[in-house]
Design a protein around this motif. Sequence first.
Motif, PDB file in Angstrom:
ATOM      1  N   MET A   1      35.366   3.254  -8.840  1.00 27.54           N
ATOM      2  CA  MET A   1      36.268   4.374  -8.925  1.00 27.54           C
ATOM      3  C   MET A   1      36.929   4.337 -10.296  1.00 27.54           C
ATOM      4  SD  MET A   1      37.825   4.056  -5.024  1.00 27.54           S
ATOM      5  CE  MET A   1      39.416   4.478  -5.549  1.00 27.54           C
ATOM      6  N   LEU A   2      37.018   5.494 -10.904  1.00 30.16           N
ATOM      7  CA  LEU A   2      37.602   5.598 -12.236  1.00 30.16           C
ATOM      8  C   LEU A   2      38.819   6.492 -12.218  1.00 30.16           C
ATOM      9  CD1 LEU A   2      34.352   6.194 -14.299  1.00 30.16           C
ATOM     10  CD2 LEU A   2      35.484   4.029 -13.828  1.00 30.16           C
ATOM     11  N   HIS A   3      39.798   6.105 -13.005  1.00 32.93           N
ATOM     12  CA  HIS A   3      40.989   6.920 -13.199  1.00 32.93           C
ATOM     13  C   HIS A   3      41.235   6.993 -14.699  1.00 32.93           C
ATOM     14  CE1 HIS A   3      41.990   6.798  -8.921  1.00 32.93           C
ATOM     15  NE2 HIS A   3      41.632   5.533  -8.973  1.00 32.93           N
ATOM     16  N   PRO A   4      41.712   8.124 -15.203  1.00 33.67           N
ATOM     17  CA  PRO A   4      41.960   8.234 -16.648  1.00 33.67           C
ATOM     18  C   PRO A   4      43.084   7.287 -17.069  1.00 33.67           C
ATOM     19  CG  PRO A   4      42.721  10.196 -15.498  1.00 33.67           C
ATOM     20  CD  PRO A   4      42.029   9.345 -14.484  1.00 33.67           C
ATOM     21  N   PRO A   5      42.970   6.726 -18.264  1.00 35.22           N
ATOM     22  CA  PRO A   5      44.055   5.859 -18.752  1.00 35.22           C
ATOM     23  C   PRO A   5      45.283   6.703 -19.092  1.00 35.22           C
ATOM     24  CG  PRO A   5      42.406   6.167 -20.456  1.00 35.22           C
ATOM     25  CD  PRO A   5      41.881   6.849 -19.220  1.00 35.22           C
ATOM     26  N   THR A   6      46.429   6.056 -19.109  1.00 31.96           N
ATOM     27  CA  THR A   6      47.649   6.755 -19.496  1.00 31.96           C
ATOM     28  C   THR A   6      47.563   7.127 -20.977  1.00 31.96           C
ATOM     29  OG1 THR A   6      48.722   4.641 -19.921  1.00 31.96           O
ATOM     30  CG2 THR A   6      49.086   5.629 -17.761  1.00 31.96           C
ATOM     31  N   ALA A   7      48.237   8.169 -21.358  1.00 30.04           N
ATOM     32  CA  ALA A   7      48.142   8.702 -22.719  1.00 30.04           C
ATOM     33  C   ALA A   7      48.569   7.691 -23.783  1.00 30.04           C
ATOM     34  CB  ALA A   7      48.972   9.970 -22.840  1.00 30.04           C
TER      35      ALA A   7
ATOM     36  N   ALA B   1      38.700   3.734 -19.104  1.00 32.23           N
ATOM     37  CA  ALA B   1      39.245   4.181 -17.817  1.00 32.23           C
ATOM     38  C   ALA B   1      39.932   3.012 -17.124  1.00 32.23           C
ATOM     39  CB  ALA B   1      38.123   4.715 -16.927  1.00 32.23           C
ATOM     40  N   TRP B   2      40.703   3.335 -16.082  1.00 30.55           N
ATOM     41  CA  TRP B   2      41.185   2.316 -15.157  1.00 30.55           C
ATOM     42  C   TRP B   2      40.080   2.186 -14.112  1.00 30.55           C
ATOM     43  CZ3 TRP B   2      44.747   0.049 -17.589  1.00 30.55           C
ATOM     44  CH2 TRP B   2      45.794   0.710 -18.212  1.00 30.55           C
ATOM     45  N   PHE B   3      39.554   0.990 -13.931  1.00 31.14           N
ATOM     46  CA  PHE B   3      38.371   0.762 -13.105  1.00 31.14           C
ATOM     47  C   PHE B   3      38.741   0.004 -11.836  1.00 31.14           C
ATOM     48  CE2 PHE B   3      34.695  -1.965 -12.032  1.00 31.14           C
ATOM     49  CZ  PHE B   3      33.742  -0.987 -11.798  1.00 31.14           C
ATOM     50  N   THR B   4      38.257   0.506 -10.699  1.00 31.74           N
ATOM     51  CA  THR B   4      38.417  -0.169  -9.411  1.00 31.74           C
ATOM     52  C   THR B   4      37.047  -0.271  -8.763  1.00 31.74           C
ATOM     53  OG1 THR B   4      40.658   0.673  -9.085  1.00 31.74           O
ATOM     54  CG2 THR B   4      39.471  -0.026  -7.114  1.00 31.74           C
ATOM     55  N   ASP B   5      36.713  -1.455  -8.272  1.00 35.05           N
ATOM     56  CA  ASP B   5      35.464  -1.640  -7.529  1.00 35.05           C
ATOM     57  C   ASP B   5      35.818  -2.054  -6.107  1.00 35.05           C
ATOM     58  OD1 ASP B   5      33.082  -2.293  -6.368  1.00 35.05           O
ATOM     59  OD2 ASP B   5      32.371  -3.544  -8.004  1.00 35.05           O
ATOM     60  N   PRO B   6      35.842  -1.090  -5.170  1.00 33.09           N
ATOM     61  CA  PRO B   6      36.248  -1.409  -3.797  1.00 33.09           C
ATOM     62  C   PRO B   6      35.273  -2.325  -3.071  1.00 33.09           C
ATOM     63  CG  PRO B   6      35.517   0.864  -3.957  1.00 33.09           C
ATOM     64  CD  PRO B   6      35.538   0.310  -5.357  1.00 33.09           C
ATOM     65  N   SER B   7      34.065  -2.489  -3.604  1.00 33.32           N
ATOM     66  CA  SER B   7      33.091  -3.365  -2.938  1.00 33.32           C
ATOM     67  C   SER B   7      33.215  -4.818  -3.383  1.00 33.32           C
ATOM     68  CB  SER B   7      31.663  -2.873  -3.196  1.00 33.32           C
ATOM     69  OG  SER B   7      31.337  -3.022  -4.570  1.00 33.32           O
ATOM     70  N   GLU B   8      33.983  -5.078  -4.414  1.00 33.85           N
ATOM     71  CA  GLU B   8      34.168  -6.438  -4.921  1.00 33.85           C
ATOM     72  C   GLU B   8      35.355  -7.071  -4.194  1.00 33.85           C
ATOM     73  OE1 GLU B   8      33.011  -9.612  -7.235  1.00 33.85           O
ATOM     74  OE2 GLU B   8      32.060  -7.654  -7.234  1.00 33.85           O
TER      75      GLU B   8
ATOM     76  N   ALA C   1      39.385  -0.752 -18.508  1.00 36.37           N
ATOM     77  CA  ALA C   1      38.016  -1.163 -18.808  1.00 36.37           C
ATOM     78  C   ALA C   1      37.277  -0.143 -19.644  1.00 36.37           C
ATOM     79  CB  ALA C   1      37.257  -1.391 -17.498  1.00 36.37           C
ATOM     80  N   TRP C   2      36.349  -0.659 -20.420  1.00 37.53           N
ATOM     81  CA  TRP C   2      35.377   0.168 -21.116  1.00 37.53           C
ATOM     82  C   TRP C   2      34.122   0.191 -20.263  1.00 37.53           C
ATOM     83  CZ3 TRP C   2      36.557   3.180 -25.013  1.00 37.53           C
ATOM     84  CH2 TRP C   2      37.611   2.839 -25.869  1.00 37.53           C
TER      85      TRP C   2
END
Length: 115
Positions: free
Chosen positions: A1-7, A39-46, A70-71
């Motif tokens: 899951m990706l979320h945009p980084p803060t400005a 992005a802000w990266f989340t891996d719910p399967s990890e 994360a890049w």
Amino acid sequence: MLHPPTANYTPAVSWQQAVAIAQAEEDTTDATGIQATLAWFTDPSEVPVTDELVTDPAVTGPPLVVLVPAWLVRIDGVCIGDLGPSDPTRMCAATQATVVINAETGEVIEEYSYQ
């Protein structure tokens, strides 16, 4: 899951450094393109492996990778070999690799390929 980084977020690892790290992980000799996305990266399967998880695979713990800056470095045109039973008509199982790199430490979080 990706979320945009803060400005106002500035990563410790530049996109150029992230690309260099990804290139050290994957053979990019035949790559047709490389793109880095912050992005802000989340891996719910990890999730952590616990005794309870081993005895009951339906049990999941909290994700280990949650909103990590994360890049995501996508490398197009590479040949990802088939890990399963080989299909002689298909040389490459995929032609796109993504290397996820912690934007603060430069550590490779994970690699995956879907295409």
